[in-house]
Design a protein around this motif. Structure first.
Motif, PDB file in Angstrom:
ATOM      1  N   LYS A   1     -12.775   1.165   8.933  1.00 34.34           N
ATOM      2  CA  LYS A   1     -13.091   0.514  10.198  1.00 34.34           C
ATOM      3  C   LYS A   1     -12.081   0.864  11.290  1.00 34.34           C
ATOM      4  O   LYS A   1     -12.175   0.418  12.402  1.00 34.34           O
ATOM      5  CB  LYS A   1     -13.092  -1.011  10.025  1.00 34.34           C
ATOM      6  N   SER A   2     -11.077   1.641  10.940  1.00 36.64           N
ATOM      7  CA  SER A   2     -10.007   1.887  11.892  1.00 36.64           C
ATOM      8  C   SER A   2     -10.435   2.860  12.985  1.00 36.64           C
ATOM      9  O   SER A   2     -11.302   3.701  12.789  1.00 36.64           O
ATOM     10  CB  SER A   2      -8.789   2.445  11.173  1.00 36.64           C
TER      11      SER A   2
ATOM     12  N   SER B   1       7.865  -0.654   6.926  1.00 37.24           N
ATOM     13  CA  SER B   1       6.703  -0.241   6.140  1.00 37.24           C
ATOM     14  C   SER B   1       6.902   1.108   5.469  1.00 37.24           C
ATOM     15  O   SER B   1       6.605   1.273   4.285  1.00 37.24           O
ATOM     16  CB  SER B   1       5.456  -0.187   7.024  1.00 37.24           C
TER      17      SER B   1
ATOM     18  N   PRO C   1      -3.031   4.094   6.336  1.00 35.61           N
ATOM     19  CA  PRO C   1      -3.826   3.339   5.351  1.00 35.61           C
ATOM     20  C   PRO C   1      -3.033   3.034   4.072  1.00 35.61           C
ATOM     21  O   PRO C   1      -3.177   1.959   3.497  1.00 35.61           O
ATOM     22  CB  PRO C   1      -5.011   4.259   5.046  1.00 35.61           C
TER      23      PRO C   1
ATOM     24  N   LYS D   1      -0.997   0.188   4.615  1.00 36.61           N
ATOM     25  CA  LYS D   1      -1.838  -0.970   4.961  1.00 36.61           C
ATOM     26  C   LYS D   1      -1.523  -1.501   6.360  1.00 36.61           C
ATOM     27  O   LYS D   1      -1.445  -2.710   6.582  1.00 36.61           O
ATOM     28  CB  LYS D   1      -1.712  -2.063   3.908  1.00 36.61           C
ATOM     29  N   LEU D   2      -1.358  -0.563   7.304  1.00 31.59           N
ATOM     30  CA  LEU D   2      -1.117  -0.949   8.690  1.00 31.59           C
ATOM     31  C   LEU D   2      -2.436  -1.271   9.376  1.00 31.59           C
ATOM     32  O   LEU D   2      -3.443  -0.592   9.146  1.00 31.59           O
ATOM     33  CB  LEU D   2      -0.431   0.184   9.454  1.00 31.59           C
ATOM     34  N   SER D   3      -2.415  -2.281  10.208  1.00 34.73           N
ATOM     35  CA  SER D   3      -3.582  -2.565  11.039  1.00 34.73           C
ATOM     36  C   SER D   3      -3.686  -1.468  12.099  1.00 34.73           C
ATOM     37  O   SER D   3      -2.747  -0.688  12.296  1.00 34.73           O
ATOM     38  CB  SER D   3      -3.429  -3.931  11.720  1.00 34.73           C
ATOM     39  N   ASP D   4      -4.807  -1.422  12.796  1.00 30.32           N
ATOM     40  CA  ASP D   4      -4.970  -0.436  13.865  1.00 30.32           C
ATOM     41  C   ASP D   4      -3.880  -0.596  14.923  1.00 30.32           C
ATOM     42  O   ASP D   4      -3.329   0.390  15.421  1.00 30.32           O
ATOM     43  CB  ASP D   4      -6.348  -0.558  14.521  1.00 30.32           C
ATOM     44  N   GLU D   5      -3.553  -1.842  15.269  1.00 32.09           N
ATOM     45  CA  GLU D   5      -2.533  -2.086  16.293  1.00 32.09           C
ATOM     46  C   GLU D   5      -1.156  -1.649  15.792  1.00 32.09           C
ATOM     47  O   GLU D   5      -0.388  -1.033  16.533  1.00 32.09           O
ATOM     48  CB  GLU D   5      -2.511  -3.558  16.694  1.00 32.09           C
ATOM     49  N   GLN D   6      -0.841  -1.945  14.542  1.00 27.52           N
ATOM     50  CA  GLN D   6       0.443  -1.523  13.982  1.00 27.52           C
ATOM     51  C   GLN D   6       0.537   0.000  13.936  1.00 27.52           C
ATOM     52  O   GLN D   6       1.575   0.572  14.268  1.00 27.52           O
ATOM     53  CB  GLN D   6       0.628  -2.093  12.579  1.00 27.52           C
ATOM     54  N   HIS D   7      -0.546   0.638  13.524  1.00 27.02           N
ATOM     55  CA  HIS D   7      -0.616   2.101  13.487  1.00 27.02           C
ATOM     56  C   HIS D   7      -0.312   2.662  14.874  1.00 27.02           C
ATOM     57  O   HIS D   7       0.505   3.580  15.022  1.00 27.02           O
ATOM     58  CB  HIS D   7      -2.015   2.492  13.007  1.00 27.02           C
TER      59      HIS D   7
END
Length: 95
Positions: A21-22, A46, A73, A76-82
């Motif tokens: 979903k990213s 991370s 991935p 396990k970073l969220s889109d915002e963290q990425h």
């Protein structure tokens, strides 16, 4: 035959819904000092769990996009963290 087509359509819809979903990072988004600092913290906490931290100068901006698309991935970073990690690395590798 009609049932086979319906089953294939349902399977395709299911597999599509299970995909990632990213949204891909394509360039800088955040420029505020707070978001860049948060990206640095996420990077340090991370990425350091699994390996030694790479030097931000190791890659150019496009290299970090490619590397982070693989590693975010796993971390396990969220889109915002990425995005924040990318923005930190892109800002840190400027000469």
């Amino acid at each position: 035959m009609k049932n086979s087509v319906l089953i294939l359509m349902a399977a395709a819809a299911f597999l599509t819904s299970c995909g990632p979903k990213s949204t891909a990072v394509t360039g800088p988004k955040y420029s505020s000092t707070e978001k860049i600092a948060e990206g640095k913290t996420i990077f340090e906490n991370s990425c350091n769990r699994c390996h030694k931290l790479p030097d931000p100068a190791k890659h150019d901006d496009q290299g970090w996009i490619k590397t982070l698309s693989r590693m975010a991935p796993k971390a396990k970073l969220s889109d915002e963290q990425h995005q924040m990690v990318y923005d930190y690395l892109a800002s840190a590798n400027k000469k």
